[in-house]
Design a protein around this motif. Sequence first.
Motif, PDB file in Angstrom:
ATOM      1  N   ARG A 150      -0.087  -5.996   7.348  1.00 35.41           N
ATOM      2  CA  ARG A 150       1.094  -5.149   7.462  1.00 35.41           C
ATOM      3  C   ARG A 150       0.626  -3.707   7.592  1.00 35.41           C
ATOM      4  O   ARG A 150      -0.335  -3.293   6.956  1.00 35.41           O
ATOM      5  CB  ARG A 150       2.013  -5.280   6.244  1.00 35.41           C
ATOM      6  N   ASP A 151       1.324  -2.936   8.442  1.00 36.21           N
ATOM      7  CA  ASP A 151       0.959  -1.550   8.712  1.00 36.21           C
ATOM      8  C   ASP A 151       2.032  -0.594   8.221  1.00 36.21           C
ATOM      9  O   ASP A 151       3.211  -0.955   8.162  1.00 36.21           O
ATOM     10  CB  ASP A 151       0.800  -1.320  10.222  1.00 36.21           C
ATOM     11  N   GLY A 152       1.608   0.623   7.924  1.00 35.71           N
ATOM     12  CA  GLY A 152       2.530   1.694   7.580  1.00 35.71           C
ATOM     13  C   GLY A 152       1.995   2.991   8.140  1.00 35.71           C
ATOM     14  O   GLY A 152       0.795   3.132   8.372  1.00 35.71           O
ATOM     15  N   ALA A 153       2.888   3.932   8.374  1.00 36.55           N
ATOM     16  CA  ALA A 153       2.474   5.209   8.951  1.00 36.55           C
ATOM     17  C   ALA A 153       3.405   6.318   8.504  1.00 36.55           C
ATOM     18  O   ALA A 153       4.583   6.087   8.233  1.00 36.55           O
ATOM     19  CB  ALA A 153       2.478   5.131  10.471  1.00 36.55           C
ATOM     20  N   VAL A 154       2.856   7.510   8.448  1.00 36.53           N
ATOM     21  CA  VAL A 154       3.661   8.703   8.237  1.00 36.53           C
ATOM     22  C   VAL A 154       4.145   9.108   9.625  1.00 36.53           C
ATOM     23  O   VAL A 154       3.327   9.347  10.515  1.00 36.53           O
ATOM     24  CB  VAL A 154       2.840   9.824   7.579  1.00 36.53           C
ATOM     25  N   THR A 155       5.461   9.163   9.812  1.00 35.16           N
ATOM     26  CA  THR A 155       5.982   9.382  11.157  1.00 35.16           C
ATOM     27  C   THR A 155       6.777  10.670  11.326  1.00 35.16           C
ATOM     28  O   THR A 155       6.826  11.213  12.422  1.00 35.16           O
ATOM     29  CB  THR A 155       6.889   8.208  11.583  1.00 35.16           C
ATOM     30  N   ALA A 196       3.752   7.445   2.784  1.00 37.92           N
ATOM     31  CA  ALA A 196       4.226   6.234   3.466  1.00 37.92           C
ATOM     32  C   ALA A 196       3.901   5.025   2.604  1.00 37.92           C
ATOM     33  O   ALA A 196       2.879   5.001   1.899  1.00 37.92           O
ATOM     34  CB  ALA A 196       3.579   6.087   4.841  1.00 37.92           C
ATOM     35  N   TYR A 197       4.771   4.045   2.655  1.00 39.24           N
ATOM     36  CA  TYR A 197       4.559   2.775   1.958  1.00 39.24           C
ATOM     37  C   TYR A 197       4.298   1.692   2.980  1.00 39.24           C
ATOM     38  O   TYR A 197       4.887   1.700   4.063  1.00 39.24           O
ATOM     39  CB  TYR A 197       5.779   2.410   1.117  1.00 39.24           C
ATOM     40  N   GLY A 240       1.277  10.739  11.742  1.00 42.24           N
ATOM     41  CA  GLY A 240       0.260  10.083  12.560  1.00 42.24           C
ATOM     42  C   GLY A 240      -0.749   9.315  11.729  1.00 42.24           C
ATOM     43  O   GLY A 240      -1.434   8.435  12.242  1.00 42.24           O
ATOM     44  N   ASP A 241      -0.864   9.651  10.432  1.00 42.65           N
ATOM     45  CA  ASP A 241      -1.763   8.880   9.561  1.00 42.65           C
ATOM     46  C   ASP A 241      -1.203   7.475   9.385  1.00 42.65           C
ATOM     47  O   ASP A 241      -0.003   7.296   9.194  1.00 42.65           O
ATOM     48  CB  ASP A 241      -1.900   9.547   8.188  1.00 42.65           C
ATOM     49  N   THR A 242      -2.085   6.486   9.466  1.00 41.17           N
ATOM     50  CA  THR A 242      -1.671   5.092   9.319  1.00 41.17           C
ATOM     51  C   THR A 242      -2.557   4.385   8.303  1.00 41.17           C
ATOM     52  O   THR A 242      -3.674   4.825   8.036  1.00 41.17           O
ATOM     53  CB  THR A 242      -1.765   4.325  10.660  1.00 41.17           C
ATOM     54  N   VAL A 243      -2.053   3.295   7.770  1.00 40.98           N
ATOM     55  CA  VAL A 243      -2.835   2.452   6.875  1.00 40.98           C
ATOM     56  C   VAL A 243      -2.381   1.015   7.054  1.00 40.98           C
ATOM     57  O   VAL A 243      -1.241   0.745   7.413  1.00 40.98           O
ATOM     58  CB  VAL A 243      -2.720   2.919   5.400  1.00 40.98           C
ATOM     59  N   GLY A 285       0.811  -1.203   0.000  1.00 37.85           N
ATOM     60  CA  GLY A 285       0.000   0.000   0.000  1.00 37.85           C
ATOM     61  C   GLY A 285       0.839   1.246   0.000  1.00 37.85           C
ATOM     62  O   GLY A 285       2.052   1.208   0.210  1.00 37.85           O
ATOM     63  N   ARG A 286       0.150   2.338  -0.253  1.00 34.83           N
ATOM     64  CA  ARG A 286       0.801   3.644  -0.247  1.00 34.83           C
ATOM     65  C   ARG A 286      -0.244   4.665   0.191  1.00 34.83           C
ATOM     66  O   ARG A 286      -1.401   4.595  -0.214  1.00 34.83           O
ATOM     67  CB  ARG A 286       1.303   3.942  -1.647  1.00 34.83           C
TER      68      ARG A 286
END
Length: 103
Positions: free
Chosen positions: A75-80, A87-88, A63-66, A55-56
């Motif tokens: 699997r998780d990803g987040a803008v940190t 974020a990928y 703080g946004d996550t997907v 995902g992207r």
Amino acid sequence: MNLPPGVRCSGAGCTGKGAEAMGCSGNPATTAATATVGATVVEVRYSKTCGAAGGRITAAVPGDTVRVSAGGTTRDGAVTATGDTLAYIPMVAVRDAREATAA
């Protein structure tokens, strides 16, 4: 299985790995689904060559996550980082793009 040049994984071997690092982004990947939440765009990216989806998220804020899921694997990803808007999400193995979901 013989993989094309630059592709470093397939199927379960791709789970948890980054699409770009494994050669599964760019040309071998397509956008299987897209959703917009506020200003943030969430995409499920699928690579038939790799047998995996990741995902992207773009136009995001820290703080946004997907989360990308398929067949019980998530699997998780987040803008940190401050100033990041992208974020990928690491890949999960799939046989077909429709198996993967993002939330």
